[in-house]
Write an enzyme that holds these catalytic residues in place. Structure first.
Site, short mmCIF file in Angstrom:
data_model
loop_
_atom_site.label_atom_id
_atom_site.label_comp_id
_atom_site.label_asym_id
_atom_site.label_seq_id
_atom_site.Cartn_x
_atom_site.Cartn_y
_atom_site.Cartn_z
N GLU A 1 0.87 -1.49 0.13
CA GLU A 1 0.12 0.01 -0.17
C GLU A 1 0.77 1.26 -0.17
OE1 GLU A 1 -3.88 -0.21 1.30
OE2 GLU A 1 -4.19 -1.95 1.92
N SER B 1 7.61 2.87 2.71
CA SER B 1 8.28 4.43 3.04
C SER B 1 8.31 5.43 2.50
CB SER B 1 9.12 4.07 4.65
OG SER B 1 8.59 2.70 5.35
#
Ligand code: CAA
Length: 387
Positions: A367, A370
């Site tokens: 998703e 970072s």
């Protein structure tokens, strides 16, 4: 103990989630992890608890809960089983929200209630083997053929794609626009009964091993015209807007994993004796536990503030990315240090902290990595620097 002030309804949902997880997941998680076994009966049990329609209106058999209540439940599930938590997060945050927000009345009527009842598990297919962080470079093609569409291509990293009954898939519909990128991508409702649909390679993963991650192949797959979601060419923005929601779910999952590791380390620190006393009596260990508790509390506070803003109807792209970034890096940090508290015993399968460590890693990747979260935050703060 938690800084969050929960409503009676949230406490009740939290208790239900905790009891379910401890009674029905905890006895099996280590074995499922070892065998990379997905237990399909979990889907029906989650549905019975209402956990597959947490954010859907009652008209679609949902519980119509606030986002923060859903996140409280998700955290409890993730404490025990991060694989079940990702199923809940993807299903509740991505396909159901996309259909609710962008689907037609007929699409909502046909799919949402069966999704809430667990008859159709929802999946999300954006990534491809060559399109990960740069999701807009996806190559899956959709060509018109009369009223239908013909889809061709391979989607990758699809969580529980093996058992999905409805998949929200992004494909390129504008072939005239040579500009590589977001414009010209549309969203389709794909079901496994469509001719040309097949489930491909199942990934052999480091963590989240009880959550099957697969490729899906669309081989000249004929998709009825009424499966196009919303407007043609808007599919990429629908996907990114849905990921704002998805990232809140992954943050809650990460907080759950971190909490499991922290609680295990705190318990072990009182039991394990070295140099004649409990290792928790040494400041080196106390400081680790103090930092773990502080980071988890900060991550949860940020997450629930972002969820409250979402429920007020605000755009939370920046805060969803911040919550996901901070919570997932917290999960990696906490699980790494929990293994350290356990020493050699943290490195073997006798204790679950090695699983928490393996499960935490992917939260920094899926998703949006970072690095992608920092890009999203960075672009947003350049446009409006107010913190
Ligand atoms: N909401 C609504 N619209 C948005 C949006 C949002 N949050 N973010 C961007 N948009 C719009 C933009 O305004 C733009 O629209 P216009 O062209 O009309 O202006 C359009 O979407 C494209 O946006 P960008 O120009 O910013 O697109 P980009 O190509 O530069 O990519 C990105 C942006 C942030 C890098 C994006 O590609 C991204 O998030 N990549 C990571 C991919 C990712 O998260 N994949 C997850 C896979 S799913 C998964 O992991 C699920 C699972 O199973 C666990």
């Amino acid at each position: 103990m938690s800084l969050l002030s929960l409503t009676p309804e949230q406490r009740e949902i939290q208790r239900t989630a905790r009891e379910f997880a401890e009674r029905e997941l905890a006895p099996h998680v280590a074995q499922w992890d070892r065998d990379a076994h997905f237990e399909p009966t979990i889907v029906a049990r989650l549905a019975e608890l209402g956990f597959l329609g947490m954010l859907l209106p009652e008209a679609h058999d949902g519980l119509a809960l606030e986002t923060s209540t859903y996140l409280v439940a998700l955290e409890e599930i993730a404490v025990v089983d991060a694989s079940t938590a990702v199923l809940m997060s993807v299903h509740n945050s991505l396909p159901t929200q996309m259909l609710l927000r962008y689907g037609s009345d007929a699409q909502r009527a046909r799919f949402l209630a069966p999704m809430a009842r667990g008859e159709l598990l929802g999946a999300f297919a954006l990534s491809e083997p060559e399109a990960g962080s740069d999701a807009a470079s996806l190559r899956c093609q959709a060509e018109r053929d009369g009223d239908d569409w013909i889809l061709s291509g391979t989607k990758a990293w699809v969580s529980h794609g093996t058992h999905a009954g409805v998949i929200l898939a992004m494909a390129r519909t504008d072939h005239t626009d040579a500009r590589r990128g977001a414009k010209g991508i549309s969203t389709f409702i794909v079901t496994p009964d469509l001719p040309g649909f097949s489930v491909g390679k199942k990934e052999d993963k480091m963590g989240l091993r009880a959550s099957p991650t697969v490729q899906l192949t669309f081989d000249q797959m004929r998709v009825p015209g009424d499966r196009l979601v919303g407007e043609e060419g808007k599919g990429f923005t629908y996907a990114l807007a849905s990921l704002d929601h998805g990232r809140l779910g992954i943050a809650a999952q990460a907080i759950g994993i971190a909490r499991a590791a922290y609680e295990a380390a705190a318990r072990y620190a009182t039991e394990r004796k070295q140099f004649g006393k409990a290792i928790g009596d040494f400041q080196a260990i106390q400081f680790k536990l103090a930092d773990m508790a502080t980071r988890i509390t900060a991550a949860r506070t940020l997450l629930h503030a972002a969820a409250a803003a979402k429920d007020r109807g605000e755009r939370v792209t920046r805060y969803a990315s911040m919550a996901k970034l901070f919570a997932t890096e917290t999960a990696m940090w906490v699980t790494t240090n929990a293994v350290q508290v356990f020493g050699g015993y943290g490195y073997v399968t006798d204790y679950p902290v090695e699983r928490f460590f393996r499960d935490a890693k992917v939260t920094e990747i899926y998703e949006g990595t970072s690095e992608i979260q920092r890009i999203v935050i960075g672009r947003d703060v350049l446009a409006d620097p107010s913190p």
